[in-house]
Write an enzyme that holds these catalytic residues in place. Structure first.
Site, PDB file in Angstrom:
ATOM      1  CE  LYS A 106       0.940   1.274   4.502  1.00 38.44           C
ATOM      2  NZ  LYS A 106       1.770   2.662   4.839  1.00 38.44           N
ATOM      3  CG  ASP A 144      -0.285  -1.318   8.870  1.00 39.91           C
ATOM      4  OD1 ASP A 144      -0.166  -2.559   9.432  1.00 39.91           O
ATOM      5  OD2 ASP A 144       0.476  -1.030   7.875  1.00 39.91           O
TER       6      ASP A 144
END
Length: 267
Positions: free
Chosen positions: A8, A132
């Protein structure tokens, strides 16, 4: 069974305030990109983990993929498996590679053993691995806040653009990134990013860690400038670094010529 855990990037990263527990509240957008590892699971006589590609400086038991298996094995009677991870996403780059590996391992093991876990349950397991990590369960553009563990979907589609990630041959530690950070209320609400043309991001979509990291590592700031020189409509450091990404309408054919030697380039 094989899966491909993707990285990401952080589009904007605001350090909003310091919490009583010593952590910081953040606001950012997690956006999934194509750069990916490869993870395979096969039946085995005893559970084992191995890896190839980028060298992993940790024991098998401390790898997040193995921890994902152990979490599920604590609640389910899982047969032994051999897990092999081919590592492509660099460490210490702000790309979330380890969290992605763990989240994809949870999803794959859920399918492999037909455990029937829901998305919410998988996210709960992922949250026990890293803040995350739950993002990678749904793996969609997401506004993250809190310590990066609270999520809201965001309407952001960059499929019409090319995203290039570059990384110097070194990493940035989290303590280094937090040096000289001064929390502040952001000037721009990242939840409204879909209302702002990407050409206007440069002036308002900021990564607060750049203020701390660039003076310590001017090579990273130089990479960002080089991506703009090459024609990026937006460029930024991802997370706390050391990777930098550029978003292009059209990639230049001579991109390599803009970048210093020894730089890793991912497209």
């Amino acid at each position: 069974m094989i899966t491909f855990p993707n990285a990401k990037i952080n589009i904007g990263l605001n350090v909003v305030e310091k919490r009583p527990d010593g952590y910081h509240n953040l606001e950012t957008i997690f956006y999934p990109v194509k750069l990916a590892d490869a993870l395979e699971v096969v039946d085995a006589e005893e559970t084992a983990f191995s890896s190839s590609g980028i060298e992993i400086d940790a024991t098998a038991e401390n790898n997040l993929v193995y921890k994902a298996y152990s979490l599920l094995a604590g609640d389910f009677d899982l047969p032994p498996v051999k897990m092999h991870l081919h590592k492509v996403i660099p460490f210490g780059a702000g790309l979330g590679g380890g969290s992605a590996d763990a989240a994809f391992a949870l999803k794959m093991l859920n399918d492999y053993f037909a455990l029937g876990l829901t998305t919410t349950q998988l996210e709960d397991y992922a949250a026990r691995i890293g803040a995350d990590c739950p993002f990678f369960i749904q793996n969609k553009p997401t506004f993250a806040h809190g310590i990066g563990d609270q999520f809201k979907p965001v309407n952001l589609d960059l499929s019409a653009y090319e995203i290039v990630i570059v990384k110097p041959p070194f990493s940035v530690g989290t303590p280094q990134a937090y040096q000289n950070i001064v929390p502040a209320k952001p000037e721009f609400n990242l939840l409204q990013i879909d209302q702002l043309p990407i050409e206007d991001w440069k002036s308002v979509v900021k990564n607060d860690f750049e203020k701390s990291v660039f003076p310590q590592f001017p090579e990273i700031e130089n990479l960002k400038e080089k991506l703009y020189d090459a024609g990026a409509v937006y460029a930024s450091m991802s997370g706390s670094g050391s990777a930098v990404f550029g978003i292009f309408r059209h990639l230049p054919t001579n991109l390599d010529k803009y970048l210093p030697k020894g730089i890793f380039i991912y497209r």
